[in-house]
Design an enzyme around this catalytic site. Structure first.
Site, PDB file in Angstrom:
ATOM      1  N   ARG A 175       0.825  -1.201  -0.049  1.00 49.40           N
ATOM      2  CA  ARG A 175       0.057   0.170  -0.059  1.00 49.40           C
ATOM      3  C   ARG A 175       0.865   1.189  -0.060  1.00 49.40           C
ATOM      4  O   ARG A 175       1.884   1.339   0.800  1.00 49.40           O
ATOM      5  CB  ARG A 175      -0.815  -0.002   1.190  1.00 49.40           C
ATOM      6  CG  ARG A 175      -1.675  -1.104   1.178  1.00 49.40           C
ATOM      7  CD  ARG A 175      -2.792  -1.128   2.346  1.00 49.40           C
ATOM      8  NE  ARG A 175      -3.735  -2.351   2.246  1.00 49.40           N
ATOM      9  CZ  ARG A 175      -4.687  -2.643   2.946  1.00 49.40           C
ATOM     10  NH1 ARG A 175      -5.081  -1.773   4.169  1.00 49.40           N
ATOM     11  NH2 ARG A 175      -5.518  -3.571   2.934  1.00 49.40           N
ATOM     12  N   ARG A 213       2.012   0.635  10.449  1.00 48.46           N
ATOM     13  CA  ARG A 213       1.554   1.182   8.886  1.00 48.46           C
ATOM     14  C   ARG A 213       2.713   0.969   8.006  1.00 48.46           C
ATOM     15  O   ARG A 213       3.688   1.803   8.006  1.00 48.46           O
ATOM     16  CB  ARG A 213       0.996   2.828   8.814  1.00 48.46           C
ATOM     17  CG  ARG A 213       0.536   3.022   7.697  1.00 48.46           C
ATOM     18  CD  ARG A 213      -0.342   4.522   8.027  1.00 48.46           C
ATOM     19  NE  ARG A 213      -1.250   4.379   9.106  1.00 48.46           N
ATOM     20  CZ  ARG A 213      -2.450   4.174   8.852  1.00 48.46           C
ATOM     21  NH1 ARG A 213      -2.904   3.842   7.664  1.00 48.46           N
ATOM     22  NH2 ARG A 213      -3.278   4.322  10.068  1.00 48.46           N
ATOM     23  N   GLU A 273      -6.930  -1.427  15.075  1.00 50.39           N
ATOM     24  CA  GLU A 273      -7.735  -2.587  13.809  1.00 50.39           C
ATOM     25  C   GLU A 273      -6.667  -3.463  13.442  1.00 50.39           C
ATOM     26  O   GLU A 273      -5.507  -3.283  13.152  1.00 50.39           O
ATOM     27  CB  GLU A 273      -8.155  -1.474  12.809  1.00 50.39           C
ATOM     28  CG  GLU A 273      -8.668  -2.459  11.627  1.00 50.39           C
ATOM     29  CD  GLU A 273      -8.826  -1.596  10.283  1.00 50.39           C
ATOM     30  OE1 GLU A 273      -8.813  -0.573  10.417  1.00 50.39           O
ATOM     31  OE2 GLU A 273      -8.898  -2.581   9.237  1.00 50.39           O
ATOM     32  N   SER A 281     -10.757  -6.632   9.274  1.00 48.14           N
ATOM     33  CA  SER A 281     -11.856  -5.882   8.697  1.00 48.14           C
ATOM     34  C   SER A 281     -12.552  -6.909   8.151  1.00 48.14           C
ATOM     35  O   SER A 281     -12.086  -7.594   7.085  1.00 48.14           O
ATOM     36  CB  SER A 281     -11.431  -4.832   8.013  1.00 48.14           C
ATOM     37  OG  SER A 281     -12.272  -3.770   7.862  1.00 48.14           O
ATOM     38  N   ARG A 307       0.352  -6.694  12.542  1.00 54.94           N
ATOM     39  CA  ARG A 307      -0.011  -5.977  13.551  1.00 54.94           C
ATOM     40  C   ARG A 307      -0.405  -7.432  14.604  1.00 54.94           C
ATOM     41  O   ARG A 307      -0.509  -6.851  15.876  1.00 54.94           O
ATOM     42  CB  ARG A 307      -1.456  -5.446  13.283  1.00 54.94           C
ATOM     43  CG  ARG A 307      -1.376  -4.382  12.501  1.00 54.94           C
ATOM     44  CD  ARG A 307      -2.530  -3.603  12.061  1.00 54.94           C
ATOM     45  NE  ARG A 307      -2.217  -2.273  11.420  1.00 54.94           N
ATOM     46  CZ  ARG A 307      -2.983  -1.382  11.065  1.00 54.94           C
ATOM     47  NH1 ARG A 307      -4.372  -1.290  11.757  1.00 54.94           N
ATOM     48  NH2 ARG A 307      -2.818  -0.111  10.447  1.00 54.94           N
TER      49      ARG A 307
END
Length: 425
Positions: free
Chosen positions: A261, A276, A348, A351, A390
């Site tokens: 990303r 991130r 988070e 999802s 994560r």
RNA sequence: GGAGAGAUGGCUGAGAGGCCGAAAGCGAUCGCCUGCUAAGCGAUUGUACGCCCUAAAAGGUGUACCGGGGGUUCGAAUCCCCCUCUCUCCGCCA
């Protein structure tokens, strides 16, 4: 993508739902283009009907040695007009399609109307915050002290937002991937797939990354390939432009993949640690279902993701994203937020979404009912099970000890061969 | 990278300017027959979009679709050009 007929007939309702999302859409432009398209279509189809009939007549006259020159001249004119209208039609349809492709999905009626993450209702809390008799440290400190995460060298090799895993760090990441895959394959009965990590424009459009979110993607120079931002793209597109059989549904896939990303627009956000990254690993679950069972399947999918954290024995909560927070393609999304004591916050880690027929319509993924009948669009769902980087963060922070070591969760020990990561001398 | 062959409905596979939405077979659905099963017989059997009708379906009607895009022609699955993918051979390579 929404159904064009549905949009035409329920324009006001769609407008209201988009406002709840905090999204303005070009509805007036859509409606006028749609009307224009149908006008052109009627004219051009009438002309084609004439051309088909007269061309047949020409063929018959020629066969009988008759004279067809008058008809040929007239059809030349008709054909020229058809060509003109075809060009106009194509332009109109392209414009219409462009609008359709950037309209988000309609939130499910159970999704609460909200303005920010503050409005996401918490639907479940599992476990509790671990207690420490020392100030818990953030994972980047733990990882660097243990010499298992090397942010400086990651940046040297590639740049900011890349990390080098070393020794037990690399092994922990790999153990988690295998643990998650094994759980979903052997206990939740998903089919494992290992997909290309690059995908083309059609696939990216099918799941909704393109055309609207091109800036979030890494594109390979001088080619039509994009690095996948999630295995959702490659796995969902397995069945692009296919017609599935009802009795084969639901199809449940699980895939490990790295995710890439660009994180454009998040400069200065989460710059420390693993949270991130431009590249991270993820185990992703994807389902193709019949419409009537997709919300049941969403609950199961979410439970499958939660099971990973439960087995790791890490405190988390499940939230249902409000209208302003759900993703572009999603009708309903649950986020799993894991507790990070080193940062005193929930983050988070998964999802899980039901896209209903939004992606299926873009990607043309249909099914036929047992016993025949018209084809219908499937419903697609996906969820992280889980984001691996994560999860490493969560383990380091939740399982950290006063002496700087990190205890390995029970379920990972068969994969790790050790029960603790200790500082190197 | 070089040379060649190919892409047609759910599948196999014909068709080589008009009679082609497309033969034939398989599969599927419905019906008939048969004391079970199998076989047999008959019918049906794509998708998308528009219009009419409808509360909505059903139904009717038109158009498009033979890998994708352009062109030639009154008319293209069929002829020409470009692209993509698949297969075979050679080279290179993990």
């Amino acid at each position: 993508m929404l159904d064009i007929k549905y949009l035409r007939q329920n324009a006001d309702f769609v407008r209201k739902k988009m406002e709840e999302r905090g999204q303005g859409i070009e509805l007036e432009k859509f409606l006028s283009l749609d009307a224009k398209r149908r006008d052109i279509l009627q004219e051009v189809e009438t002309l084609r009907m004439e051309r088909n009939a007269v061309s047949k007549e020409i063929g018959e006259r020629k066969k009988r040695q008759g004279d067809a020159s008058v008809l040929i001249v007239r059809m030349g004119e008709v054909s020229a007009r058809i060509k003109e209208l075809d060009e106009l039609l194509k332009k109109t349809e392209d414009d219409l399609h462009d609008i359709l492709l950037i309209i988000p999905n309609i939130p499910h009626e159970s999704v609460v109307c909200g303005k920010s993450s503050e409005d996401n209702p918490v639907v479940r809390i599992w476990g509790g915050e671990p207690q420490f008799d020392f100030p818990p440290r953030p994972h980047w400190e733990i990882g660097e002290n243990l010499n298992i995460l090397d942010f400086v060298r990651g940046a040297k090799i590639a740049g900011a937002r890349f990390t080098l895993y070393r020794g037990m760090g690399a092994m922990l990441e790999r153990a988690l991937i295998n643990f998650m895959l094994d759980l979903h394959i052997f206990e939740h009965h998903y089919t494992e797939v290992l997909t290309p990590f690059m995908a083309n424009k059609e696939s990216m459009t099918g799941t909704g990354q393109l055309p609207k979110f091109a800036d979030d993607l890494f594109k390979i120079e001088k080619s039509d390939y994009y690095l996948i931002p999630t295995a959702e793209v490659s796995v969902t597109n397995i069945h692009r432009e296919e017609i599935l059989n009802e009795e084969d549904l639901p199809l449940c896939y699980v895939a490990y993949s790295p995710c890439f990303r660009s994180e454009a627009g998040s400069y200065g956000k989460d710059t420390r640690g693993l949270i991130r990254q431009h590249q991270f690993n993820k185990v992703e679950m994807v389902k193709f279902t019949v419409p009537e069972s997709s919300y049941d399947e969403l609950e199961k999918l979410t439970a499958n993701a939660e099971e990973v954290l439960q087995r790791l024995n890490i405190h988390y909560r499940t939230v249902s994203l409000c209208t302003a927070e759900i993703g572009f393609s999603s009708a309903k999304t649950y986020d799993l937020e894991v507790w990070l004591p080193g940062q005193d916050t929930y983050r988070e880690i998964s999802s899980c979404s039901n896209f209903e027929d939004f992606q299926a319509r873009r990607a043309s993924i249909r099914f036929r009912r047992t016993g025949g009948g018209k084809t219908k669009f499937v419903h697609t769902l996906n969820g992280s099970g889980l984001a691996v980087g994560r999860t490493v963060v969560a383990i380091l922070e939740n399982y950290q000890q006063a002496d700087g070591s990190v205890v390995i969760p029970e379920v990972l020990r068969p994969y790790m061969k050790v029960d603790r990561i200790v500082p190197e001398r």
